[in-house]
Write an enzyme that holds these catalytic residues in place. Structure first.
Site, mmCIF file in Angstrom:
data_model
loop_
_atom_site.group_PDB
_atom_site.id
_atom_site.type_symbol
_atom_site.label_atom_id
_atom_site.label_comp_id
_atom_site.label_asym_id
_atom_site.label_seq_id
_atom_site.Cartn_x
_atom_site.Cartn_y
_atom_site.Cartn_z
ATOM 1 N N GLY A 305 6.311 -8.146 -9.151
ATOM 2 C CA GLY A 305 7.284 -8.970 -8.462
ATOM 3 C C GLY A 305 7.947 -8.217 -7.315
ATOM 4 O O GLY A 305 7.331 -7.358 -6.669
ATOM 5 N N SER A 306 9.220 -8.484 -7.083
ATOM 6 C CA SER A 306 9.877 -8.034 -5.854
ATOM 7 C C SER A 306 10.122 -6.539 -5.759
ATOM 8 O O SER A 306 10.418 -6.045 -4.662
ATOM 9 C CB SER A 306 11.200 -8.780 -5.664
ATOM 10 O OG SER A 306 10.955 -10.140 -5.379
ATOM 11 N N THR A 307 10.034 -5.793 -6.862
ATOM 12 C CA THR A 307 10.123 -4.333 -6.717
ATOM 13 C C THR A 307 8.969 -3.831 -5.851
ATOM 14 O O THR A 307 9.079 -2.784 -5.209
ATOM 15 C CB THR A 307 10.089 -3.617 -8.080
ATOM 16 O OG1 THR A 307 8.954 -4.072 -8.833
ATOM 17 C CG2 THR A 307 11.359 -3.866 -8.877
ATOM 18 N N PHE A 308 7.887 -4.609 -5.793
ATOM 19 C CA PHE A 308 6.737 -4.213 -4.977
ATOM 20 C C PHE A 308 7.041 -4.313 -3.483
ATOM 21 O O PHE A 308 6.313 -3.751 -2.661
ATOM 22 C CB PHE A 308 5.511 -5.065 -5.322
ATOM 23 C CG PHE A 308 4.227 -4.480 -4.803
ATOM 24 C CD1 PHE A 308 3.606 -3.447 -5.471
ATOM 25 C CD2 PHE A 308 3.656 -4.953 -3.636
ATOM 26 C CE1 PHE A 308 2.426 -2.892 -4.990
ATOM 27 C CE2 PHE A 308 2.480 -4.405 -3.143
ATOM 28 C CZ PHE A 308 1.873 -3.366 -3.826
ATOM 29 N N LYS A 309 8.120 -4.998 -3.123
ATOM 30 C CA LYS A 309 8.507 -5.077 -1.710
ATOM 31 C C LYS A 309 8.850 -3.697 -1.148
ATOM 32 O O LYS A 309 8.818 -3.494 0.064
ATOM 33 C CB LYS A 309 9.672 -6.048 -1.541
ATOM 34 C CG LYS A 309 9.259 -7.503 -1.773
ATOM 35 C CD LYS A 309 10.446 -8.456 -1.845
ATOM 36 C CE LYS A 309 9.966 -9.884 -2.122
ATOM 37 N NZ LYS A 309 11.072 -10.813 -2.350
#
Length: 574
Positions: A305-309
């Site tokens: 999810g958004s930690t991959f941003k």
């Protein structure tokens, strides 16, 4: 006359035959006594010698400060030697009572004609001493070692446990078995023709060599506190499981690795799942045990999810396809081919800079910069950052990244990958990759093993681990630290903020497959101090009930951990 001649010839033949037979026997005897003597001496020796194994004490596992996490306790093995038993009824009665065994089963073993028959292993020393004091002929009490874990469930899926032969089964116990196991010894006794040990004949004893001590990077206090925090949120949110990782992003040392629910290392075959083992087949029971023993931080993959941003931002900044003051418009979605991909804010964020897009965790911004980067270069950065390789952590069973083939990444796949969907990685891979992006661009090897110590605590061997420079430039790394600090201070990660500390981080909320199940994973990655990271933490909450947003439920867990851990590590407020 003829008869006399015939008889003489007959006697001569008999005599010659006798001479030949006697000569053959003498020759055979000479051969056996001279040329085959060693062989038959060994047979005779084996017939009158009885060998018993002495198990070596397994090496201890200690934390970075010397706290013992795995050790041994003395137990006994009770055996009988059939040929030496004088009163079988008494032996049966005593052993059945003291060992709490069925008398019929004990009698079978007592009456079995064998050189030595084990009655029971892993008997506590107190019981073994009582049996020894009966002084029963034919009963042997040999002291042995059993693995003992002073803190029961602490770091159970990291430490692992041993089997009946004292060899490692999972975790560090199996990974470092060659250092820990030691070398068994033997006791050699001599018996007469009836198999009774001869008094006055000295035992030939080869002493066991104990295993070496393994020092690991875990910190007992940090591990214990992380487990408490994980259990608290698991109970509050009725989550399926919670994983917590704390590591040094500069060198890869792991301070804590939590996977609750943990299991009792001293009773590793007792299910903690609430299922009745008697209702399960052998295969079903083994499947349940395997699930209970799994280390979610390394064995299981998930959509980050958004930690991959963090990773998408680093790649795009490194490639130069985005700058901090670039502006974007978010109406609440992006149309990609025939798909309408939504932002978490239904009404949209309107006009925002790239910095604000990261602070707001805005999906359309990341779709846009991902399109600028392109599928081929995005895939190349996956490789450059190490995401397509294993981290090579020193624990067995590490899972690899589940990723599209390069040629199969279309526009929709690229769009969803930019914000951490449509592929899967492990938590340890995520934490390791983020470490390299904030530590100046050095890919470290996450690890637990630090050194091998002798019985006196002196270092025998220090373990060395590979690093790789140039993952990103120092400039990009510095920019990411600044951006992620702003996410905690001004954006979606504000629940991870601690007054007086400079913390960077990123939240995430991802949905598990199948999407129709409506199950979510809430997570948060945070590091401190933001300007010079000395610790990186990660919290992953699987299937929380009720509110499931990472910023709402995962960030506060790491904040509570850091409240205690940062002062403990000597990281001062500024």
């Amino acid at each position: 006359m003829k008869n006399k001649t015939y008889n003489k010839k007959k006697m001569l033949v008999v005599f010659l035959c006798a001479v030949i037979i006697i000569t053959g026997l003498i020759g055979r005897l000479v051969y056996l006594m001279i040329f085959d003597a060693e062989y038959y001496q060994k047979l005779a020796q084996d017939l009158h010698e009885r060998e018993r194994e002495i198990k070596a004490a397994r090496g201890e596992i200690v934390d970075r400060n010397g706290v013992v996490l795995a050790t041994n306790e003395t137990v006994c093995t009770i055996s009988v030697i059939h040929s030496q038993i004088e009163d079988a009824d008494l032996v049966t009665e005593v052993l059945a009572e003291e060992l709490e065994l069925d008398m019929g089963e004990v009698r079978k073993k007592v009456e079995k004609v064998s050189s030595m028959e084990k009655i029971k292993t892993n008997v506590d020393k107190e019981t073994g001493d009582r049996i020894r004091n009966y002084d029963l002929a034919g009963v042997k009490v040999d002291e042995d070692y059993k693995r003992y874990y002073p803190y029961d469930e602490l770091a159970s899926k990291v430490l692992g446990f041993t089997g009946g032969d004292n060899q490692g089964i999972i975790g560090l116990e199996v990974k470092y078995d060659e250092y820990l196991k030691g070398t068994n010894g033997t006791i050699l006794t001599v018996t007469d023709a009836r198999g009774i040990e001869l008094e006055g004949v000295a035992e030939d004893r080869i002493e066991p060599v104990p295993g070496e001590t393994l020092q690991v990077s875990l910190d007992y206090n940090i591990q214990a506190y992380c487990e408490q925090a994980a259990l608290k949120v698991m109970e509050e949110k009725q989550a399926a499981s919670v994983s917590v990782l704390l590591m040094n992003p500069q060198n890869g040392e792991i301070y804590a690795m939590v996977n609750v629910p943990e299991f009792n290392l001293n009773e590793p075959f007792e299910l903690n799942t609430g299922k009745d083992p008697d209702s399960l087949s052998d295969e079903e029971l083994q499947d349940e045990l395997n699930r209970m023993w799994r280390n979610g931080c390394i064995n299981d993959t998930y959509e980050p999810g958004s930690t991959f941003k963090i990773i998408t931002s680093s790649a795009c900044l490194e490639e130069g396809v985005v700058s901090l003051d670039d502006t974007f418009t978010c109406p609440g979605y992006r149309i990609v081919e025939d798909r309408k991909i939504r932002c978490h804010k239904t009404g949209g964020h309107g006009t925002e800079t790239f910095v604000q897009g990261l602070q707001n965790s805005c999906n359309p911004v990341f779709i846009d910069i991902g399109m600028r980067l392109g599928a081929e270069r995005f895939y190349d950065y996956f490789e450059q950052f190490g995401l397509l390789s294993l981290t090579n952590i020193d624990l067995p069973g590490e899972a690899g990244t589940i990723m599209h083939k390069k040629e199969d990444i279309g526009t929709v796949e690229l769009a969803t990958m930019t914000f951490g969907q449509s592929f899967q990685i492990t938590p340890i891979q995520m934490a390791t990759t983020v470490s390299s992006l904030i530590n100046g661009g050095i890919r470290v090897t996450p690890h637990l093993g630090m050194a091998v110590l002798d019985r006196n605590g002196e270092t025998v061997e220090e373990f060395q681990y590979e690093t790789q420079d140039g993952i990103v430039s120092k400039e990009t790394s510095e920019t990411m630290r600044m951006l992620l600090k702003s996410v905690v201070e001004e954006g979606s990660g504000k629940n991870g903020y601690i007054e007086g500390y400079s913390i960077g981080g990123k939240t995430a909320t991802s949905q598990t497959l199948p999407r129709s199940a409506n199950k979510y994973i809430a997570s948060f990655i945070g590091f401190a101090p933001a300007e010079d990271p000395q610790i990186l933490g990660m919290v992953v909450i699987h299937d929380p009930q009720g509110v499931y947003y990472g910023g709402t439920i995962a960030a506060p867990v790491l904040r509570s951990i850091y409240d205690n851990v940062l002062p403990y590590l000597g990281i001062e407020k500024n």
